[in-house]
Enzyme design. Structure first.
Site, short mmCIF file in Angstrom:
data_model
loop_
_atom_site.label_atom_id
_atom_site.label_comp_id
_atom_site.label_asym_id
_atom_site.label_seq_id
_atom_site.Cartn_x
_atom_site.Cartn_y
_atom_site.Cartn_z
CB CYS A 1 9.30 -0.75 -1.46
SG CYS A 1 8.40 0.57 -2.29
CB CYS B 1 8.29 2.06 0.55
SG CYS B 1 7.10 1.09 -0.37
#
Length: 127
Positions: free
Chosen positions: A31, A34
């Site tokens: 991600c 993230c």
């Protein structure tokens, strides 16, 4: 040296039970947002050594992600006195995370519990 704790289904309940204030970052290695949020979260952990900063890898811990209904990552959750007081997807910039931690520190947890009890008594169980 990381200031964050890797949370798993084996240590999650114990961590939340043993600590009054736990921040939880639900994330995954693939991600992009993230990975962008990780250094912001790490710095907040270093700046707030009295709080527990946990990370849940949603790929390695799908049961935890499912238990909390995580559908979008990163998702930040704050648990105070075993009550989830904040949960929101999205990577926060450093000033917003700092402000959020400050707001969560100021919460009157007795009032929060009263509000939850009142909601549950009205049949609108708090999520």
């Amino acid at each position: 040296m990381s200031s964050t704790v890797e949370l798993t289904k084996d240590n999650f309940d114990q961590t939340v039970t043993d600590n009054d204030f736990v921040l939880i970052d639900f994330w995954a290695a693939w991600c992009g947002p993230c990975r962008q949020f990780a250094p912001v979260y790490e710095k907040a952990a270093e700046d707030n050594p009295d709080l527990v900063f946990g990370k849940v890898d949603t790929e390695a811990q799908p049961e935890l992600a499912a238990a909390f209904g995580i559908q979008s990552i990163p998702t930040l959750m704050i648990v105070r006195d075993k009550v989830a007081v904040f949960a929101q997807p999205g990577a926060l910039p450093e000033p917003a995370l700092t402000d959020l931690i400050g707001q969560a520190r100021k919460l009157d947890m007795d009032q929060v519990r009263k509000d939850i009890a009142a909601q549950e008594a009205q049949g609108g169980a708090a999520q």
